[in-house]
Scaffold this motif. Structure first.
Motif, PDB file in Angstrom:
ATOM      1  N   LEU A   1      70.185  50.614  49.907  1.00 19.45           N
ATOM      2  CA  LEU A   1      68.757  50.445  50.176  1.00 19.45           C
ATOM      3  C   LEU A   1      68.120  49.965  48.884  1.00 19.45           C
ATOM      4  CD1 LEU A   1      66.084  51.051  51.762  1.00 19.45           C
ATOM      5  CD2 LEU A   1      66.266  53.384  50.880  1.00 19.45           C
ATOM      6  N   MET A   2      67.283  48.949  48.959  1.00 20.01           N
ATOM      7  CA  MET A   2      66.650  48.435  47.744  1.00 20.01           C
ATOM      8  C   MET A   2      65.292  47.827  48.027  1.00 20.01           C
ATOM      9  SD  MET A   2      69.269  45.349  47.057  1.00 20.01           S
ATOM     10  CE  MET A   2      70.559  46.113  47.971  1.00 20.01           C
ATOM     11  N   ARG A   3      64.581  47.579  46.938  1.00 20.98           N
ATOM     12  CA  ARG A   3      63.255  46.958  47.030  1.00 20.98           C
ATOM     13  C   ARG A   3      63.059  46.007  45.865  1.00 20.98           C
ATOM     14  NH1 ARG A   3      60.376  50.350  43.455  1.00 20.98           N
ATOM     15  NH2 ARG A   3      61.542  52.267  43.160  1.00 20.98           N
ATOM     16  N   GLY A   4      62.261  44.985  46.152  1.00 17.97           N
ATOM     17  CA  GLY A   4      61.937  43.978  45.149  1.00 17.97           C
ATOM     18  C   GLY A   4      61.114  42.884  45.791  1.00 17.97           C
ATOM     19  N   GLU A   5      60.320  42.207  44.992  1.00 15.57           N
ATOM     20  CA  GLU A   5      59.462  41.111  45.483  1.00 15.57           C
ATOM     21  C   GLU A   5      58.573  41.542  46.645  1.00 15.57           C
ATOM     22  OE1 GLU A   5      59.139  38.007  44.120  1.00 15.57           O
ATOM     23  OE2 GLU A   5      60.535  38.613  42.561  1.00 15.57           O
ATOM     24  N   GLY A   6      58.190  42.808  46.683  1.00 15.02           N
ATOM     25  CA  GLY A   6      57.325  43.315  47.744  1.00 15.02           C
ATOM     26  C   GLY A   6      58.060  43.681  49.022  1.00 15.02           C
ATOM     27  N   LEU A   7      59.377  43.535  49.032  1.00 24.83           N
ATOM     28  CA  LEU A   7      60.181  43.805  50.221  1.00 24.83           C
ATOM     29  C   LEU A   7      60.992  45.083  50.057  1.00 24.83           C
ATOM     30  CD1 LEU A   7      61.708  40.255  50.815  1.00 24.83           C
ATOM     31  CD2 LEU A   7      59.642  41.214  51.842  1.00 24.83           C
ATOM     32  N   CYS A   8      61.268  45.737  51.169  1.00 25.44           N
ATOM     33  CA  CYS A   8      62.190  46.856  51.237  1.00 25.44           C
ATOM     34  C   CYS A   8      63.262  46.432  52.240  1.00 25.44           C
ATOM     35  CB  CYS A   8      61.469  48.119  51.715  1.00 25.44           C
ATOM     36  SG  CYS A   8      62.557  49.549  51.892  1.00 25.44           S
ATOM     37  N   PHE A   9      64.524  46.476  51.810  1.00 27.90           N
ATOM     38  CA  PHE A   9      65.597  46.003  52.684  1.00 27.90           C
ATOM     39  C   PHE A   9      66.905  46.726  52.376  1.00 27.90           C
ATOM     40  CE2 PHE A   9      65.505  43.416  48.943  1.00 27.90           C
ATOM     41  CZ  PHE A   9      66.827  43.120  48.643  1.00 27.90           C
ATOM     42  N   LYS A  10      67.856  46.542  53.292  1.00 23.05           N
ATOM     43  CA  LYS A  10      69.178  47.146  53.183  1.00 23.05           C
ATOM     44  C   LYS A  10      70.227  46.050  53.276  1.00 23.05           C
ATOM     45  CE  LYS A  10      67.337  51.055  55.751  1.00 23.05           C
ATOM     46  NZ  LYS A  10      67.406  51.828  56.995  1.00 23.05           N
ATOM     47  N   LEU A  11      71.307  46.224  52.551  1.00 19.15           N
ATOM     48  CA  LEU A  11      72.478  45.367  52.680  1.00 19.15           C
ATOM     49  C   LEU A  11      73.627  46.256  53.133  1.00 19.15           C
ATOM     50  CD1 LEU A  11      72.340  43.180  49.435  1.00 19.15           C
ATOM     51  CD2 LEU A  11      71.436  42.637  51.703  1.00 19.15           C
ATOM     52  N   PHE A  12      74.238  45.897  54.265  1.00 17.09           N
ATOM     53  CA  PHE A  12      75.340  46.672  54.810  1.00 17.09           C
ATOM     54  C   PHE A  12      76.661  45.935  54.654  1.00 17.09           C
ATOM     55  CE2 PHE A  12      72.098  48.520  57.964  1.00 17.09           C
ATOM     56  CZ  PHE A  12      71.836  49.600  57.139  1.00 17.09           C
ATOM     57  N   TYR A  13      77.733  46.709  54.689  1.00 12.16           N
ATOM     58  CA  TYR A  13      79.115  46.261  54.594  1.00 12.16           C
ATOM     59  C   TYR A  13      79.492  45.856  53.173  1.00 12.16           C
ATOM     60  CZ  TYR A  13      78.081  46.111  59.555  1.00 12.16           C
ATOM     61  OH  TYR A  13      77.639  46.443  60.809  1.00 12.16           O
ATOM     62  N   ILE A  14      78.889  46.528  52.207  1.00 14.70           N
ATOM     63  CA  ILE A  14      79.285  46.338  50.817  1.00 14.70           C
ATOM     64  C   ILE A  14      79.569  47.699  50.188  1.00 14.70           C
ATOM     65  CG2 ILE A  14      77.820  44.280  50.655  1.00 14.70           C
ATOM     66  CD1 ILE A  14      76.113  45.825  48.622  1.00 14.70           C
ATOM     67  N   THR A  15      80.492  47.696  49.266  1.00 17.31           N
ATOM     68  CA  THR A  15      80.752  48.875  48.450  1.00 17.31           C
ATOM     69  C   THR A  15      79.965  48.680  47.162  1.00 17.31           C
ATOM     70  OG1 THR A  15      82.970  49.071  49.385  1.00 17.31           O
ATOM     71  CG2 THR A  15      82.535  50.256  47.321  1.00 17.31           C
ATOM     72  N   PRO A  16      78.921  49.485  46.956  1.00 20.74           N
ATOM     73  CA  PRO A  16      78.041  49.252  45.811  1.00 20.74           C
ATOM     74  C   PRO A  16      78.672  49.619  44.469  1.00 20.74           C
ATOM     75  CG  PRO A  16      77.289  51.152  47.080  1.00 20.74           C
ATOM     76  CD  PRO A  16      78.458  50.581  47.799  1.00 20.74           C
ATOM     77  N   VAL A  17      78.272  48.878  43.442  1.00 28.77           N
ATOM     78  CA  VAL A  17      78.666  49.180  42.074  1.00 28.77           C
ATOM     79  C   VAL A  17      77.926  50.425  41.604  1.00 28.77           C
ATOM     80  CG1 VAL A  17      78.564  48.357  39.681  1.00 28.77           C
ATOM     81  CG2 VAL A  17      79.184  46.787  41.514  1.00 28.77           C
ATOM     82  N   LYS A  18      76.657  50.532  42.000  1.00 26.33           N
ATOM     83  CA  LYS A  18      75.856  51.717  41.698  1.00 26.33           C
ATOM     84  C   LYS A  18      74.866  51.945  42.828  1.00 26.33           C
ATOM     85  CE  LYS A  18      72.373  49.611  38.647  1.00 26.33           C
ATOM     86  NZ  LYS A  18      71.778  49.744  37.314  1.00 26.33           N
TER      87      LYS A  18
ATOM     88  N   VAL B   1      58.622  34.245  48.989  1.00 24.82           N
ATOM     89  CA  VAL B   1      59.770  35.082  48.629  1.00 24.82           C
ATOM     90  C   VAL B   1      61.004  34.530  49.346  1.00 24.82           C
ATOM     91  CG1 VAL B   1      60.812  37.376  48.741  1.00 24.82           C
ATOM     92  CG2 VAL B   1      58.367  37.145  48.277  1.00 24.82           C
ATOM     93  N   LYS B   2      62.025  34.210  48.572  1.00 26.39           N
ATOM     94  CA  LYS B   2      63.286  33.716  49.127  1.00 26.39           C
ATOM     95  C   LYS B   2      64.450  34.440  48.472  1.00 26.39           C
ATOM     96  CE  LYS B   2      61.837  30.516  51.948  1.00 26.39           C
ATOM     97  NZ  LYS B   2      61.938  30.731  53.368  1.00 26.39           N
ATOM     98  N   PHE B   3      65.421  34.800  49.281  1.00 25.65           N
ATOM     99  CA  PHE B   3      66.625  35.438  48.771  1.00 25.65           C
ATOM    100  C   PHE B   3      67.447  34.420  48.003  1.00 25.65           C
ATOM    101  CE2 PHE B   3      65.495  38.891  51.317  1.00 25.65           C
ATOM    102  CZ  PHE B   3      66.420  39.931  51.229  1.00 25.65           C
TER     103      PHE B   3
END
Length: 146
Positions: free
Chosen positions: A86-103, A10-12
């Motif tokens: 907060l999101m999940r995919g490819e078996g991972l659960c992770f967060k991305l900070f310092y972004i204004t989300p589209v949804k 798994v690679k980003f």
């Protein structure tokens, strides 16, 4: 004994417009962006990927967005910088900070826009602007996925 599970292979994909190789934040006047870097009396629990202020932030692979997530709980007057998802995919659960989300919920395909990088320079003049990637279990290192 601490058990670590790594999802092999798994690679980003590219997170930020203008940073196709996911170049990492190194040292600046506020510290270093690697996992485990010193932060006052604690340690940095994520990995910082360079991203220019107001740039598009993309889904690194197909993901499900599970809602908003804030990096600084209980800290007043941070405005937009206290935003993330907060999101999940490819078996991972992770967060991305310092972004204004589209949804803040639903499915997003790899490479689609997740949001826009906040203007970090307003809050931290001279910092290397970045997206903070943090696994849902704070002590898990996201570095092997980059």
């Amino acid at each position: 004994m601490k058990q670590v599970v790594v999802f092999l292979g798994v690679k980003f994909g590219q997170l930020c417009d203008g940073n196709p190789g996911n170049e990492r934040r190194t040292n600046d006047r506020y510290g270093s962006g690697h996992f485990g870097a010193p932060r006052g009396s604690g340690t940095h629990t994520g990995l910082d990927i360079k991203c220019n202020d107001e740039q598009a932030v993309f889904a690194p692979f197909d993901v499900y967005i599970d809602g908003r997530s804030v990096p600084h709980h209980g800290v007043p007057n941070l405005g937009a910088i206290n935003d993330g998802i907060l999101m999940r995919g490819e078996g991972l659960c992770f967060k991305l900070f310092y972004i204004t989300p589209v949804k803040t919920s639903g499915f997003v395909r790899k490479g689609q826009k997740l949001g826009t990088m906040v203007t970090m320079q307003t809050f931290y003049p001279g910092i290397t602007s970045h997206v903070h990637v943090q696994m849902c279990w704070k002590m898990a290192d996201p570095t092997p996925y980059f």
